[in-house]
Enzyme design. Structure first.
Site, PDB file in Angstrom:
ATOM      1  NE  ARG A   1      -2.929   0.279   3.373  1.00 18.56           N
ATOM      2  CZ  ARG A   1      -2.265   0.348   4.530  1.00 18.56           C
ATOM      3  NH1 ARG A   1      -1.420   1.342   4.774  1.00 18.56           N
ATOM      4  NH2 ARG A   1      -2.428  -0.591   5.438  1.00 18.56           N
TER       5      ARG A   1
ATOM      6  CE1 TYR B   1     -15.353  16.756 -12.556  1.00 20.02           C
ATOM      7  CE2 TYR B   1     -14.818  16.109 -10.316  1.00 20.02           C
ATOM      8  CZ  TYR B   1     -15.216  15.778 -11.595  1.00 20.02           C
ATOM      9  OH  TYR B   1     -15.462  14.472 -11.900  1.00 20.02           O
TER      10      TYR B   1
ATOM     11  CG  ASP C   1      -8.769  20.147 -10.455  1.00 24.14           C
ATOM     12  OD1 ASP C   1      -8.020  19.751 -11.372  1.00 24.14           O
ATOM     13  OD2 ASP C   1      -9.864  19.604 -10.179  1.00 24.14           O
TER      14      ASP C   1
ATOM     15  CE  LYS D   1     -11.605  13.789 -16.321  1.00 23.24           C
ATOM     16  NZ  LYS D   1     -11.814  14.851 -15.345  1.00 23.24           N
TER      17      LYS D   1
HETATM   18  C1  LIG Z   1     -12.514  14.697 -14.066  1.00 20.60           C
HETATM   19  C2  LIG Z   1     -12.071  15.751 -13.146  1.00 20.60           C
HETATM   20  C3  LIG Z   1     -11.864  15.479 -11.805  1.00 20.60           C
HETATM   21  C4  LIG Z   1     -12.141  14.124 -11.208  1.00 20.60           C
HETATM   22  O1  LIG Z   1     -11.366  13.111 -11.730  1.00 20.60           O
HETATM   23  P1  LIG Z   1     -11.864  11.584 -11.695  1.00 20.60           P
HETATM   24  O2  LIG Z   1     -10.640  10.832 -12.043  1.00 20.60           O
HETATM   25  O3  LIG Z   1     -12.968  11.483 -12.690  1.00 20.60           O
HETATM   26  O4  LIG Z   1     -12.324  11.310 -10.300  1.00 20.60           O
HETATM   27  C5  LIG Z   1     -11.405  16.501 -11.022  1.00 20.60           C
HETATM   28  N1  LIG Z   1     -11.184  17.734 -11.500  1.00 20.60           N
HETATM   29  C6  LIG Z   1     -11.394  18.039 -12.784  1.00 20.60           C
HETATM   30  C7  LIG Z   1     -11.136  19.414 -13.264  1.00 20.60           C
HETATM   31  C8  LIG Z   1     -11.849  17.059 -13.652  1.00 20.60           C
HETATM   32  O5  LIG Z   1     -12.079  17.366 -14.919  1.00 20.60           O
END
Ligand SMILES: *Cc1c(COP(=O)(O)O)cnc(C)c1O
Length: 399
Positions: free
Chosen positions: A61, A116, A188, A213
């Site tokens: 972990r 988000y 973010d 992403k």
């Molecule tokens: C998709 C996204 C998230 C969350 O990511 P996941 O892997 O889907 O949990 C957070 N912030 C932004 C800006 C996103 O586009």
């Protein structure tokens, strides 16, 4: 075997670091990529070693050669002010874990109104239940955020730009105000990735990535990462450990595989998205394109000052038209898939509406809004797909 990762002080461009970072041929009998190490138990050679927790790895972990390769690579990419990188099973897990790490009962948090949406739900749900209060600020507030600090404000969360509405915040100004109040700054950074926005050079303490992403880049993993500077890393590392957060070995491997080609994919997304955005700006059906790298965008000057590139995600405001005409447009498209997430090789589109949940700003763009992700397809094929969609929109709206 003799050639290992170049030293951090060798002056190399980020594109080169993406190729070289995190490689440890000494583990790999010379193979370039790490194996997918699956494991819980790590054996210690002697009683003395286990009594002193000696050895590079202690327990699955807490890290494996596979996770080490990826977190080392991400840390190199984040630059010299990055003190550590944690790997998490999703982007949302990275956000919620980072917030839990830096906040406690009785604290106050400032969050961008363009954040988000699941982040907003986390703040209003779990954080509120734990006695942490969130208030929202206009993403364009800049240094004016100073007036929103309370004595118990401990953190500010930025999203640059907002990933639906694309307001471009002035991160250095917000960070300066936060630091003057002794608050940490979290960003973010999913849209720009560390390649196009160097969070730690812009005053950010904790940089969060939905690696689902662009880092993954192929729509085949859920993955997140938290990078932190020295002031925030101990709290992040503790929370990741105590919450039992760890990412699956296959996803770690795929995230590292994706990272190696991030620079060429992003360059292509950037070029195609700008071309599509400029083309859409000229369409008679379009009121406005929301893309900070366009000269016409109100966030352009900040983008140009703080970012080294733009990615494939932007939004469009259509001229007022009935919802069924927008749906006819969407249903006619064949190359643009409709679905959540983005950052993969394929083009996507979703209708969205921020008006129902904003609290610090009013969302009234003047027409229906669509978010596009421009993938790696040929741009002329993408334009032709949208032309067919606009024909369906015209037919449905009787124009
Ligand atoms: C998709 C996204 C998230 C969350 O990511 P996941 O892997 O889907 O949990 C957070 N912030 C932004 C800006 C996103 O586009």
């Amino acid at each position: 075997m003799s050639r290992s990762t170049p030293p951090d002080d060798l002056p190399l461009q980020p594109e080169t670091r993406l190729v070289t970072a995190g490689r440890e041929p000494r583990f790999l009998h010379g193979f370039i990529n790490p194996p997918i190490v699956r494991g819980s138990t790590v054996l210690y050679p002697t009683a003395d070693d286990i009594r002193h927790d000696r050895g590079e790895f202690q327990y699955g972990r807490q890290g494996t050669p596979t996770t080490k390769a990826l977190s080392d690579a991400l840390a190199t990419l984040e630059g010299p002010n990055c003190a550590g990188v944690a790997l998490l099973p999703s982007g949302l897990a990275a956000i919620s874990t980072a917030l839990l790490a830096v906040l406690k009962h009785g604290d106050h948090l400032l969050v961008s109104d363009s954040v988000y949406q699941p982040t907003r739900r986390f703040c209003g749900g779990l954080l509120a239940r734990y006695g942490i209060e969130t208030s929202y600020y206009d993403p364009l507030i800049g240094s004016g955020i100073a007036s929103l600090f309370k004595p118990n404000t401990r953190a500010v969360l930025i999203e640059a730009p907002g990933s639906q509405s694309f307001e471009m915040p002035d991160t250095p100004a917000i960070a300066a105000a936060a630091h003057a109040h002794g608050a940490l700054v979290l960003n973010d950074n999913t849209w720009a990735t560390p390649l196009y926005f160097r969070s730690f050079d812009k005053g950010v303490d904790v940089s969060i990535h939905a690696a689902t992403k662009y880092i993954g880049g192929h729509s085949d993993i859920m993955f997140g990462a938290i990078s932190a500077n020295a002031s925030a890393w101990p709290a992040i590392a503790e929370a990741v450990h105590l919450l039992g957060q760890c990412a699956g070995p296959d996803d770690v491997f795929l995230a590292l595989r994706g990272l190696r080609t991030l620079a060429i994919r992003l360059a292509h997304h950037q070029r195609s998205a700008l071309e599509m955005a400029r083309w859409l700006e000229q369409r008679p059906e379009v009121l406005r394109v929301l893309h900070p790298a366009l000269e016409s965008d109100p966030g352009h000057a900040i983008w140009k000052r703080d970012f080294t590139g733009s990615s494939g995600l932007f939004s469009v405001v259509l001229k007022p038209v009935a919802e069924k005409a927008v749906d006819a447009f969407l249903d006619r498209l064949t190359l643009f898939g409709m679905g959540y997430s983005w950052g993969g090789y394929e083009s996507l589109v979703i209708p969205f509406d921020c008006s129902g949940y904003r609290t610090a700003t009013t969302w009234a763009p003047g027409g229906p809004t669509l978010r596009f992700h421009i993938g790696l397809e040929d741009v002329n094929d993408l334009k032709a797909d949208l032309v067919r969609g606009f024909e369906a929109l015209a037919a449905e709206s009787g124009r």
